[in-house]
Design an enzyme around this catalytic site. Structure first.
Site, mmCIF file in Angstrom:
data_model
loop_
_atom_site.group_PDB
_atom_site.id
_atom_site.type_symbol
_atom_site.label_atom_id
_atom_site.label_comp_id
_atom_site.label_asym_id
_atom_site.label_seq_id
_atom_site.Cartn_x
_atom_site.Cartn_y
_atom_site.Cartn_z
ATOM 1 N N TYR A 56 0.860 -1.189 0.000
ATOM 2 C CA TYR A 56 0.000 0.000 0.000
ATOM 3 C C TYR A 56 0.895 1.238 0.000
ATOM 4 O O TYR A 56 1.586 1.526 0.969
ATOM 5 C CB TYR A 56 -0.905 0.052 1.220
ATOM 6 C CG TYR A 56 -2.043 -0.947 1.265
ATOM 7 C CD1 TYR A 56 -2.452 -1.654 0.125
ATOM 8 C CD2 TYR A 56 -2.757 -1.171 2.440
ATOM 9 C CE1 TYR A 56 -3.510 -2.554 0.186
ATOM 10 C CE2 TYR A 56 -3.813 -2.070 2.497
ATOM 11 C CZ TYR A 56 -4.182 -2.760 1.364
ATOM 12 O OH TYR A 56 -5.226 -3.657 1.428
ATOM 13 N N LEU A 208 -18.304 -0.910 2.352
ATOM 14 C CA LEU A 208 -18.968 0.237 1.706
ATOM 15 C C LEU A 208 -18.795 0.164 0.192
ATOM 16 O O LEU A 208 -19.005 1.149 -0.513
ATOM 17 C CB LEU A 208 -18.394 1.553 2.239
ATOM 18 C CG LEU A 208 -18.607 1.799 3.734
ATOM 19 C CD1 LEU A 208 -18.040 3.157 4.141
ATOM 20 C CD2 LEU A 208 -20.094 1.733 4.086
ATOM 21 N N ARG A 210 -16.206 0.200 -1.607
ATOM 22 C CA ARG A 210 -15.214 1.191 -2.062
ATOM 23 C C ARG A 210 -15.770 2.615 -2.084
ATOM 24 O O ARG A 210 -15.355 3.440 -2.883
ATOM 25 C CB ARG A 210 -14.696 0.830 -3.457
ATOM 26 C CG ARG A 210 -14.469 -0.654 -3.708
ATOM 27 C CD ARG A 210 -13.274 -1.118 -2.976
ATOM 28 N NE ARG A 210 -12.873 -2.469 -3.327
ATOM 29 C CZ ARG A 210 -11.615 -2.851 -3.362
ATOM 30 N NH1 ARG A 210 -10.653 -2.007 -3.111
ATOM 31 N NH2 ARG A 210 -11.300 -4.099 -3.629
ATOM 32 N N GLY A 211 -16.730 2.875 -1.226
ATOM 33 C CA GLY A 211 -17.304 4.221 -1.141
ATOM 34 C C GLY A 211 -18.658 4.322 -1.824
ATOM 35 O O GLY A 211 -19.433 5.239 -1.560
ATOM 36 N N SER A 214 -21.550 4.315 0.559
ATOM 37 C CA SER A 214 -21.332 5.199 1.713
ATOM 38 C C SER A 214 -22.413 6.253 1.855
ATOM 39 O O SER A 214 -22.555 6.875 2.898
ATOM 40 C CB SER A 214 -19.982 5.902 1.571
ATOM 41 O OG SER A 214 -20.021 6.819 0.485
HETATM 42 N N1 LIG Z 1 -7.685 -8.152 1.260
HETATM 43 C C1 LIG Z 1 -7.938 -7.384 0.216
HETATM 44 O O1 LIG Z 1 -7.849 -7.829 -0.931
HETATM 45 C C2 LIG Z 1 -8.354 -5.958 0.436
HETATM 46 C C3 LIG Z 1 -8.781 -5.193 -0.662
HETATM 47 C C4 LIG Z 1 -9.172 -3.884 -0.436
HETATM 48 C C5 LIG Z 1 -9.155 -3.351 0.848
HETATM 49 N N2 LIG Z 1 -8.725 -4.103 1.894
HETATM 50 C C6 LIG Z 1 -8.662 -3.541 3.258
HETATM 51 O O2 LIG Z 1 -9.934 -3.007 3.591
HETATM 52 C C7 LIG Z 1 -9.770 -1.652 4.024
HETATM 53 C C8 LIG Z 1 -10.969 -0.842 3.703
HETATM 54 O O3 LIG Z 1 -10.991 -0.618 2.294
HETATM 55 P P1 LIG Z 1 -12.281 -0.854 1.504
HETATM 56 O O4 LIG Z 1 -12.026 -0.972 0.089
HETATM 57 O O5 LIG Z 1 -12.951 -1.958 2.202
HETATM 58 O O6 LIG Z 1 -13.044 0.502 1.803
HETATM 59 P P2 LIG Z 1 -14.540 0.837 1.994
HETATM 60 O O7 LIG Z 1 -14.741 1.065 3.453
HETATM 61 O O8 LIG Z 1 -15.458 -0.070 1.257
HETATM 62 O O9 LIG Z 1 -14.542 2.227 1.226
HETATM 63 C C9 LIG Z 1 -13.683 3.229 1.616
HETATM 64 C C10 LIG Z 1 -13.998 4.444 0.812
HETATM 65 O O10 LIG Z 1 -15.284 4.885 1.206
HETATM 66 C C11 LIG Z 1 -15.312 6.282 1.390
HETATM 67 N N3 LIG Z 1 -16.190 6.599 2.531
HETATM 68 C C12 LIG Z 1 -17.284 7.382 2.489
HETATM 69 N N4 LIG Z 1 -17.880 7.412 3.680
HETATM 70 C C13 LIG Z 1 -17.165 6.668 4.506
HETATM 71 C C14 LIG Z 1 -17.299 6.347 5.872
HETATM 72 N N5 LIG Z 1 -18.284 6.801 6.619
HETATM 73 N N6 LIG Z 1 -16.378 5.552 6.411
HETATM 74 C C15 LIG Z 1 -15.373 5.067 5.671
HETATM 75 N N7 LIG Z 1 -15.192 5.355 4.368
HETATM 76 C C16 LIG Z 1 -16.095 6.150 3.782
HETATM 77 C C17 LIG Z 1 -13.854 6.685 1.599
HETATM 78 O O11 LIG Z 1 -13.573 7.762 0.717
HETATM 79 P P3 LIG Z 1 -13.517 9.256 1.124
HETATM 80 O O12 LIG Z 1 -12.626 9.355 2.293
HETATM 81 O O13 LIG Z 1 -12.931 9.913 -0.065
HETATM 82 O O14 LIG Z 1 -14.934 9.606 1.379
HETATM 83 C C18 LIG Z 1 -13.018 5.544 1.093
HETATM 84 O O15 LIG Z 1 -12.436 5.907 -0.135
HETATM 85 C C19 LIG Z 1 -8.530 -1.178 3.309
HETATM 86 O O16 LIG Z 1 -7.977 -0.059 3.945
HETATM 87 C C20 LIG Z 1 -7.668 -2.385 3.391
HETATM 88 O O17 LIG Z 1 -7.050 -2.434 4.657
HETATM 89 C C21 LIG Z 1 -8.343 -5.397 1.699
#
Ligand SMILES: NC(=O)c1ccc[n+]([C@@H]2O[C@H](COP(=O)([O-])OP(=O)(O)OC[C@H]3O[C@@H](n4cnc5c(N)ncnc54)[C@H](OP(=O)(O)O)[C@@H]3O)[C@@H](O)[C@H]2O)c1
Length: 333
Positions: A56, A208, A210-211, A214
């Site tokens: 990352y 979420l 990926r947002g 959200s």
């Molecule tokens: N194992 C794997 O293959 C894998 C893959 C992807 C992720 N992950 C892990 O999962 C974690 C979370 O990532 P994700 O893809 O699952 O993210 P997610 O929570 O589905 O989406 C995050 C995105 O949502 C937006 N968002 C809007 N409102 C939010 C809120 N209230 N709380 C949090 N985010 C909000 C954020 O953007 P803004 O800040 O621009 O609003 C951010 O870009 C990563 O950091 C990583 O550690 C693992």
């Protein structure tokens, strides 16, 4: 903050974990000072699970977390690290193979420990498995690191039920990190039942979507190079329009529950079982506070039925990854 224990052998962690990926990569520019403040705010609120990966931000994310944790007690934090994805100098991902062989495990772990400024990793996991390297080799090599005291628990990411069984036969597995949300329910058929049978916990990412789920996403949002959403089918054209209609339906349910869309999406994942810990990708304190508010949302049978009606299983338009990425994923076989 409530806690959940990851599987039969994994650590006890906060009911919501913080994923730090977006603080260094894939979701557009992030502010380093705000990122550190967000990590501190999460710890202060009782979040003890922090998820990262050595790739990352090509090391940036581990350095950032290492800096944030400097003033904190190491034993208060459960650090989960993925390894193995390859990058190129321009910041892109190399899409073939993964560094998850026995030699790579030790090498990559050495860099990770140094960048995080710690002498052990709580959960260490290959980000992806690859057909040319048996999972037994990868897990066996991490098991040696457990024996040596550098790793406490072994985890996996995006593997299917069969690989999970083989891995668990090699060494106890604490948790499987995998995408799970109202829009991505593929794990319910075979992977989640296998994890439960084997006593493996689940850390759910993409809760979420990926947002998208959200409640804050808008089609006008401009995306920078390497933003994951530029190649995500769910964020393109008519798919995006259809998916945002689902979000609108969920917004109606959220209003009746007295919560935000994001909180309902997170609470829904948490409601799927005590063995599931949602990871949230909050990149600033405001989003973090909103996400953590989900722990106060209790969804009754009526709420769950209305959520199901708003977003039925399989309702998403577009795959959770682009086809060329799904093709190489063990969990999609
Ligand atoms: N194992 C794997 O293959 C894998 C893959 C992807 C992720 N992950 C892990 O999962 C974690 C979370 O990532 P994700 O893809 O699952 O993210 P997610 O929570 O589905 O989406 C995050 C995105 O949502 C937006 N968002 C809007 N409102 C939010 C809120 N209230 N709380 C949090 N985010 C909000 C954020 O953007 P803004 O800040 O621009 O609003 C951010 O870009 C990563 O950091 C990583 O550690 C693992």
């Amino acid at each position: 903050m409530q806690t959940r224990t990851l599987g039969r052998t994994g650590p006890t962690v906060s009911a919501i974990g913080l994923g730090a990926m977006g603080m260094s990569d894939l979701y557009g520019p992030a502010d380093e000072t705000e990122s550190v403040a967000t990590i501190h705010a999460a710890l202060d609120a009782g979040v003890n699970l922090i998820d990262t990966a050595d790739f990352y931000g090509i090391g940036h994310n581990e350095l950032l977390i290492g800096r944030a944790l400097k003033e904190r007690s190491r034993e208060d934090v459960v650090i989960s690290v993925k390894f193995g994805a390859r990058r190129d100098p321009a910041g892109g991902f190399t899409l073939t193979g993964a560094d998850v062989g026995a030699a790579a495990v030790k090498d990559r772990l050495a860099y990770t420990l140094r960048r995080l400024g710690t002498d052990h990793i709580d959960i260490y996991r290959p980000a992806r498995v690859t057909p040319d390297i048996p999972v037994e080799e990868t897990v066996g090599a991490i098991a040696e690191m457990v024996e040596a005291g550098y790793v406490r628990h072994i985890g996996l990411s995006e593997v299917g039920a069969e690989t999970l069984r083989r891995a668990a036969a090699t060494h106890p597995i604490g948790d499987l990190q995998i995408e799970y949300s109202l829009l991505s329910r593929g794990i319910e058929e075979a992977i989640l039942p296998a994890a439960r049978e084997l006593g493996v916990g689940v850390t759910a990412y993409g809760v979420l979507s990926r947002g998208l789920l959200s409640g804050h996403w808008s089609p006008e949002r401009e995306l920078t190079t390497h933003d994951f959403r530029t190649i995500s089918p769910r964020f393109q054209g008519e798919n995006l329009e259809a998916n945002l209609r689902l979000v609108d339906a969920l917004r109606g349910v959220a209003a009746t529950v007295g919560a935000t869309v994001a909180q309902v999406a997170i609470a829904w994942v948490a409601s799927r079982g005590d063995d599931i810990v949602p990871l949230v990708g909050a990149r600033d304190r405001e989003r973090l506070a909103e996400s953590l508010g989900a722990t106060g949302v209790t969804l009754g049978a009526d709420d769950l039925a209305r959520i199901e009606e708003a977003i039925p299983d399989g309702a998403a338009s577009g795959g959770r990854y682009a086809d060329f990425l799904l093709a190489g994923m063990d969990s999609e076989k």
